[in-house]
Design a protein around this motif. Structure first.
Motif, mmCIF file in Angstrom:
data_model
loop_
_atom_site.group_PDB
_atom_site.id
_atom_site.type_symbol
_atom_site.label_atom_id
_atom_site.label_comp_id
_atom_site.label_asym_id
_atom_site.label_seq_id
_atom_site.Cartn_x
_atom_site.Cartn_y
_atom_site.Cartn_z
ATOM 1 N N ASN A 12 0.831 -1.194 0.000
ATOM 2 C CA ASN A 12 0.000 0.000 0.000
ATOM 3 C C ASN A 12 0.867 1.245 0.000
ATOM 4 O O ASN A 12 1.402 1.651 1.027
ATOM 5 C CB ASN A 12 -0.911 -0.011 1.215
ATOM 6 N N VAL A 13 0.948 1.878 -1.156
ATOM 7 C CA VAL A 13 1.851 3.015 -1.307
ATOM 8 C C VAL A 13 1.368 4.216 -0.507
ATOM 9 O O VAL A 13 2.138 5.076 -0.116
ATOM 10 C CB VAL A 13 1.973 3.350 -2.799
ATOM 11 N N LYS A 14 0.070 4.266 -0.224
ATOM 12 C CA LYS A 14 -0.452 5.433 0.473
ATOM 13 C C LYS A 14 -0.153 5.402 1.961
ATOM 14 O O LYS A 14 -0.326 6.394 2.652
ATOM 15 C CB LYS A 14 -1.968 5.516 0.275
ATOM 16 N N ASP A 15 0.270 4.265 2.434
ATOM 17 C CA ASP A 15 0.475 4.102 3.853
ATOM 18 C C ASP A 15 1.919 4.487 4.181
ATOM 19 O O ASP A 15 2.852 3.783 3.850
ATOM 20 C CB ASP A 15 0.185 2.634 4.191
ATOM 21 N N LEU A 16 2.088 5.621 4.844
ATOM 22 C CA LEU A 16 3.438 6.114 5.083
ATOM 23 C C LEU A 16 4.044 5.553 6.362
ATOM 24 O O LEU A 16 5.240 5.634 6.575
ATOM 25 C CB LEU A 16 3.444 7.638 5.191
#
Lengths: 219, 1117
Positions: B190-194
């Motif tokens: 999940n790229v949005k999860d920083l």
């Protein structure tokens, strides 16, 4: 009859073509630092100016332009002003078309407009000289059966060649050769001029070749 | 109509293309051979020299190591410039590295760490653990990461008994299953999860370090990379993330013991937009920081410092420092500054520079020998050169050691040169090709293009005669024979050759059979030299130049513009654009060609020019929606491409949002309006339900989804749960609604409203029934609203009919069908509309504008085609429903153009991975769903145009002018109602052949482009740009063709589905009205009873003109 007309056209075309050469050579002799690539705008307007002057003069002397109905001064001025207006409109039209083709909108707008001026000189001006300020006639000329004289046919050929030349001139622009003539709009102006010269040569040859097939309706 | 032959022909052509692509790609993109041997401590690298092993001789310098991998730690991020007073978010945020390197020069050092392309995380992990150079083909494995089979550092550490503890990116666990002493993986997809991965590491790293259950600790942070993907480097979130990393490094340094080495590294860099994967310097240049509490480096200035450290060099360095064997296939070179220059032998400081290099050279030489025995791809001359170098070095070194001297500086340099030489040789030769497969693929693709052309020219024969049966059967037989032959002679099956033989034989057989059939005249050069095909040729030729591929978006727009300007010029040349002057009185009237009425010509010409304007406008506007390749120097990517959540300025964000929603509403409104205009929304079928309710509802859901995803994370803290929920459910609801719509469309594609009429008793006096809306629930006001048009029509009828009034009234049919004129195109348009919304949902919000332009441009192409067909309908004696090349080429160019105008590029870094998370913000478990979402996103314009392809066949009929066609049929006495698409039913044979021809032409146009890019890849395979430009272009073109051709078949199948329903409708109607039918068919001019039976009405009488507005307005969001 035919041969006379074709010969006349060939010599007229030779004069116009030589004017383009003169427009390239003379400034190089007279002006310092003149080069086709370096001072491209100067070259462009030299060519456009000389083609305009020579074209008008040749066609006026030959008396190709359509017979005017009235010979009054006001009518002539009216015609002249309409011609100027049409020329300006055609410049704007070509400018729009060139921008639509992908030319930059704001930066180097002057260069784009100069290209439009050159294209108008090579195409619209000849239309004005041969057909007068009459858009209907222009539209008519560019159809298969529209030509009514050898001059109309030559107009078809030179106009088509100029436009196609400018179109082909756009091809090398994206290439990564880093040549001076790939700078906008040099390749396109060169293409248009080359196309025009080709048209000037091709028109008499083509008409001569096809003189049996060509039959023109009387005006 | 014949359905099976059409579908079989299309599927056959497509599969032949697929085989060609498969063969070529199989020969073009080869995986490097993996050497499945491992080094051990007992290995004797140079025979005879020593009895003990070479690797684990001396005491290791370090007992432990902490490796902190900060994903996408670009070299620029680590530079510290104290004079920079206004640092950008990514500048000066990691002061610890610079601080340490300048205050303790013998303990810490910061290098630029250059990765090899492809710069994707999995390839990089592979690279810096095995020390080898991963190849291009591995790119595709990034989301299905497989275990590393080659010898690697993690394996070696495990072999000597070091306890490797891993935490962070879960890619590692799939790469090294069961290799870790302890592992704490966190989901990485999940790229949005920083924060998940980083916080997971932070919770565990300090306790682990303070404990004693580890020797090597690997922690892979993903926050910086994800922040780059999500916001780009120039965003406050990046500053936050980098500062966090700064803190992490500081705390780790505090806890370090003297025998521990700290490595902080980035696996790759990032571009200015935060993406990576390519080979620009911004992507390859990461940072490497080495630190130890004990002195690590010799004094600065005492030796040459490498400017840039290649990523492979970390492997031998770490191996020798930790005292483990260098992995077998490593081609790296030890990092010399870490080894003492003239280390005294046997000292606890470990190996000296020369010794380390000597071991390294021997190891690389051993690998080179093994590899060159296995594969023959390293050129023999460079191999023998390297061998000579090695024996030279070997003799010199051994001589020096024998004499007891220290190896000279020159020897060290020549050893370094040898290692660099091996590395460069390997890199150059690991792009190997299989020329036979490539040639076979090329041949099959070329013949397939020819095949497509032949099918399009002979479509009427293909569907009538069984031309296809024999080639297909023989292809199958040949394939089986080859397979059997392979099994007998070789003992194993090579699928690609079986498929290749099968498809080639069937192609050749088909061409052989059509050779006799095809009329000679068709194959003349003039048939192929039409300007449309010239434009196609230019397009194909442009694929052979890297500059044109880089500027492909502009090239395609240029060509499309040319082609669309050409059409009116050509019409004018033929004298069809302007009404003819009044006929010459001198000519006998018989010789005059029948012409269209000049009013019709004038109107059609105006429509043509107006749509040309629309076309030009949308082409021009779409130029501003392009993305930029890294090769395009000064280009700025379109601001509409970044997701709204990335836009900082709130006013700009609102503006973009409003623009997107307006575009979305326009998309829905235009579709609705078209359907209503042609009377396709009158019936009460499920399709109308989906058009009237599902479509607007989906639009509303989408608008809300955009609004939710655009809100900055921290504005509504209290509602964060709700927002999270909405981010999951809104897109899913939209997907469901649109999916339901598509399903309903397939189940019942009919959009025809039938109305039985009572026979007219008092003819002439009664008004015709309302023509626009006859559905239930219409208000009396609405009826009144239509009264005027009806009266007007009535008057016009009586005027027009005049003489034939009496006969006309009798033949008034008993059943009126509303929307029958567009019965084929309406479902297709609805299908395109619904699909378009699905695809739009997968794009960034700003792309709604691009989709609206796409719709306008498609409409423009269709209308220009329709008008030019009408204008030249008398000029050309077209047989059947043949679509000329020009609109087909335009259609395909428009697909390519909107590929670019929706922000896509034929490069791997530009793939919009965000599409995989629409509706799935938590990531996925499988790989099929995200892969298909990304595919849909990437090829969306190909998909829409492919599905809509049959519209090119229908549109001239939809827009047909009343009276133009009927004048052609002798004794035209048809009813004044436009027949429109019912013409297709009148002529089922021509319908199916026209459909096949259209699809074959579209496939030909696309296939020729694939062929051209395949040629480019084959011819220019040693070109500098082949991996950067041509190979990605080939992959995208081929995948685009595969996806597109599937959707062409889907579109054709949809048309056939509608045809089946229409057939059913007529069957149902015929017995009902048999009495009427017998009465009507007695008329002389009536061709087919079914068509006369039903008169169909469109919304207005004038097909493409204006029509009175309907008061009922679509519910808008």
């Amino acid at each position: 009859m035919w041969d006379v007309e074709i010969r006349g056209m060939a010599s007229a075309h030779a004069i116009i073509a030589s004017s383009i050469f003169m427009a390239t050579v003379m400034p190089a002799v007279l002006l310092e630092n003149f080069s086709v690539y370096g001072t491209h705008m100067v070259w462009l307007y030299c060519v456009a100016g000389s083609v305009a002057v020579v074209n008008t003069a040749v066609f006026w002397l030959l008396g190709i332009s359509p017979p005017t109905k009235k010979n009054t001064l006001s009518y002539k001025i009216n015609r002249l002003s309409r011609s100027c207006l049409y020329f300006l409109l055609s410049c704007l039209f070509f400018h729009t078309v060139v921008v639509m083709y992908g030319a930059p909108l704001l930066e180097s707008a002057l260069e784009t407009f100069s290209l439009a001026v050159l294209l108008s000189t090579l195409t619209t001006l000849r239309c004005l000289c041969i057909l007068g300020p009459n858009v209907q006639a222009w539209i008519r000329v560019f159809s298969r059966d529209g030509a009514m004289s050898v001059w109309d046919t030559s107009l078809q050929i030179t106009t088509g060649c100029s436009v196609i030349g400018a179109w082909l001139g756009a091809f090398p622009i994206p290439l990564d050769w880093d040549r001076p003539w790939q700078v906008w709009p040099i390749s396109c102006t060169l293409g248009a001029t080359t196309g025009f010269l080709t048209g000037l040569v091709a028109a008499p040859v083509w008409i001569h070749w096809h003189r049996k097939q060509l039959t023109y309706k009387l005006k | 109509m014949k359905r099976l032959p059409v579908l079989v022909a299309l599927i056959w052509v497509c599969s032949v293309f697929y085989v060609g692509i498969f063969l070529f790609v199989g020969g073009f993109l080869l995986v490097r051979l993996e050497v499945n041997r491992t080094s051990t401590c007992a290995d004797v690298l140079s025979p005879g020299a020593q009895v003990k092993g070479d690797f684990c001789l001396s005491e290791p310098r370090f007992r432990r190591a902490v490796v902190l991998i900060i994903d996408a730690l670009k070299a620029d991020f680590t530079r510290y410039d104290p004079e920079n007073t206004a640092p950008k978010p990514f500048e000066n945020k990691l002061p610890v590295l610079d601080e340490m390197a300048s205050s303790h020069p013998s303990q810490a050092r910061l290098y630029t760490f250059r990765a090899d392309p492809p710069t994707t995380t999995m390839q990089r992990i592979k690279g810096f653990t095995t020390g080898s150079l991963p190849t291009f083909i591995d790119v595709g494995n990034n989301f299905a990461s497989n275990a590393i089979l080659e010898d690697n550092l993690v394996h070696q550490l495990g072999q000597v008994g070091k306890r490797v503890v891993f935490m962070g990116d879960d890619t590692w666990v799939s790469l090294f299953p069961k290799k870790f002493h302890k592992s704490l993986p966190f989901p990485s997809f999940n790229v949005k999860d920083l924060h998940t991965v980083d916080n997971g590491i932070l919770q565990n790293i300090y306790p682990t370090m303070e404990g004693d259950d580890w020797d090597v600790l690997i922690a892979h942070f993903l926050g910086v990379d994800h922040c780059g993907h999500r916001f780009g480097p120039d965003h406050p979130a990046m500053a936050e993330k980098l500062s966090q990393m700064d803190g992490v490094i500081r705390s780790v340094i505090k806890r370090l013991k003297n025998d521990t080495l700290l490595v902080v590294m980035g696996d790759h860099g990032m571009t200015d937009t935060g993406d990576h994967g390519g080979e620009s310097q911004k992507e390859t240049d990461a940072a490497l920081f080495l630190y130890s509490s004990s002195p690590l480096f010799s004094a600065p200035g005492s030796q040459v410092e490498p400017e840039v450290v290649p990523q492979t060099d970390l492997v031998p360095t770490l191996a020798l420092l930790l005292g483990v064997p260098i992995p077998y296939s490593s081609v790296g070179q030890v990092l010399l500054p870490l080894f003492p220059q003239n280390g005294s032998r046997g000292a606890p400081t470990g190996l000296s520079q020369a010794e380390a290099l000597w071991i390294n050279v021997k190891q690389v030489n051993r690998f080179l020998e093994t590899y060159s025995n296995m594969a023959k791809d390293i050129p023999p001359d460079s191999l023998s050169q390297l061998r000579a170098d090695f024996s030279n070095i070997s003799s010199q070194y051994l001589a020096a050691v024998h004499k007891g001297h220290l190896p000279s500086h020159d020897l060290v340099v020549s050893m370094q040169n040898y290692l660099t030489g091996v590395r460069e040789t390997c890199r150059a030769s690991w792009a190997r090709f299989n020329p036979f497969k490539m040639a076979a693929g090329l041949l099959i693709l070329g013949v397939s293009c020819m095949l497509c052309y032949v099918i399009s020219e002979l479509s009427h024969l293909v569907i009538q005669e069984g031309l296809l049966k024999l080639p297909i059967l023989s292809g199958l037989v040949v394939g089986l024979v080859v397979a059997a032959g392979q099994l007998f002679t070789q003992g194993y099956l090579e699928l690609s050759w079986c498929l290749g033989a099968a498809s080639l034989s069937s192609e050749v057989l088909f061409l052989w059979r059509t050779r006799g059939v095809s009329p000679r005249g068709r194959w003349s050069a003039s048939g192929l030299l039409t300007p449309a095909l010239l434009v196609l040729f230019l397009r194909c030729a442009s694929l052979l130049s890297d500059s044109y591929v880089i500027y492909e978006g502009h090239v395609v727009t240029f060509l499309l513009f040319t082609l669309s300007v050409y059409i009116p010029l050509r019409l004018n040349w033929d004298g069809l654009l302007v009404p003819l002057p009044p006929p010459d009185t001198q000519k006998p009237p018989r010789l005059l060609p029948t012409t269209l009425p000049s009013s019709v010509v004038r109107r059609e010409a105006t429509i043509l020019l107006v749509w040309l304007g629309v076309m030009v406008g949308s082409l021009y506007l779409s130029l501003s929606l392009h993305n930029c390749r890294e090769e395009q120097g000064t280009c700025q990517p379109s601001p509409f491409l970044s997701p709204l959540s990335r836009v900082q300025d709130s006013q700009l964000r609102n503006l973009h949002y409003v623009l997107s929603v307006v575009s979305l509403a326009m998309w829905g409104y235009l579709l609705h309006r078209w359907l209503r205009h042609y009377g396709n929304l009158n019936c009460s079928s499920v399709t109308v339900f989906s058009a009237c309710f599902l479509l607007p509802l989906a639009c509303v859901c989408m608008g809300l989804h955009w609004a939710v995803s655009a809100t900055p994370e921290d504005t509504f803290r209290t509602l964060s749960e709700l927002i999270g929920l909405a981010q999951v459910f809104l897109p899913r609801a939209t997907f469901c609604l649109l999916g339901l719509g598509l399903l309903l469309l397939w189940v019942d594609p009919m959009t025809v409203f039938l109305k039985s009429r009572t026979p007219l008793n008092s003819r002439g006096t009664s008004l015709p029934p309302p023509k626009y809306r006859a559905s239930t629930g219409i208000s009396p006001q609405a009826e009144l609203h239509h009264l005027i048009p009806q009266l007007y029509q009535r008057i016009r009828h009586s005027l027009e009919d005049g003489v034939t009034e009496s006969g006309e009234a009798d033949s008034r049919p008993a059943v009126e069908a509303y929307g029958l004129g567009t019965v084929y195109s309406a479902p297709l348009i609805l299908l395109c509309g619904l699909l378009g919304l699905v695809l739009l949902l997968l794009h960034p919000e700003g792309m709604a504008l691009a989709f609206l332009l796409l719709l306008l441009e498609a409409a423009a192409v269709l209308h220009i085609h329709a008008c030019s067909t009408t204008l030249s309908s008398l000029h050309k004696h077209s047989n059947g429903f043949s679509v000329p090349w020009a609109p087909v080429v335009s259609w395909s160019l428009a697909a390519a153009q909107f590929f670019h105008a929706t922000g896509h590029l034929p490069t791997f870094p530009s793939i919009q991975w965000g599409a995989a998370f629409v509706g799935f913000p938590q990531g996925h478990t499988g790989t099929v769903l995200p892969a298909s979402l990304v595919t849909l996103n990437t090829f969306s314009s190909h998909i829409i145009f492919a599905v809509g392809c049959p519209l090119l066949l229908f549109w001239p009929l939809v827009c047909e002018v009343r009276g133009t066609r009927s004048t052609r049929s002798a004794g035209a006495e048809e009813s004044e109602d436009a027949v429109m698409e019912m013409r297709l039913r009148e002529n089922p044979q021509k319908f199916s052949s026209g459909l096949l021809q259209l699809a074959a032409r579209y496939l030909f146009v696309n296939g020729a482009q694939v062929f051209a890019s395949v040629c480019a890849a084959a011819i220019l395979r040693r070109h500098l740009m082949v991996w950067k430009v041509f190979a990605p272009k080939l992959m995208f073109e081929a995948s685009g063709f595969i996806v597109g051709s599937m959707f062409v078949i889907l579109g054709v199948a949809m048309v056939m589905r509608v045809d089946m329903s229409v057939g059913g409708l007529f069957k149902k109607l015929l017995p009902q009205n048999s009495r009427q039918s017998s009465l009507i068919t007695s008329g002389p001019a009536k061709a087919a009873p079914a068509q006369v039976e039903v008169s169909h009405h469109i919304g207005s009488d004038a097909a493409c003109g204006s029509f009175p507005d309907n008061p009922e307005v679509m519910t808008e969001n």
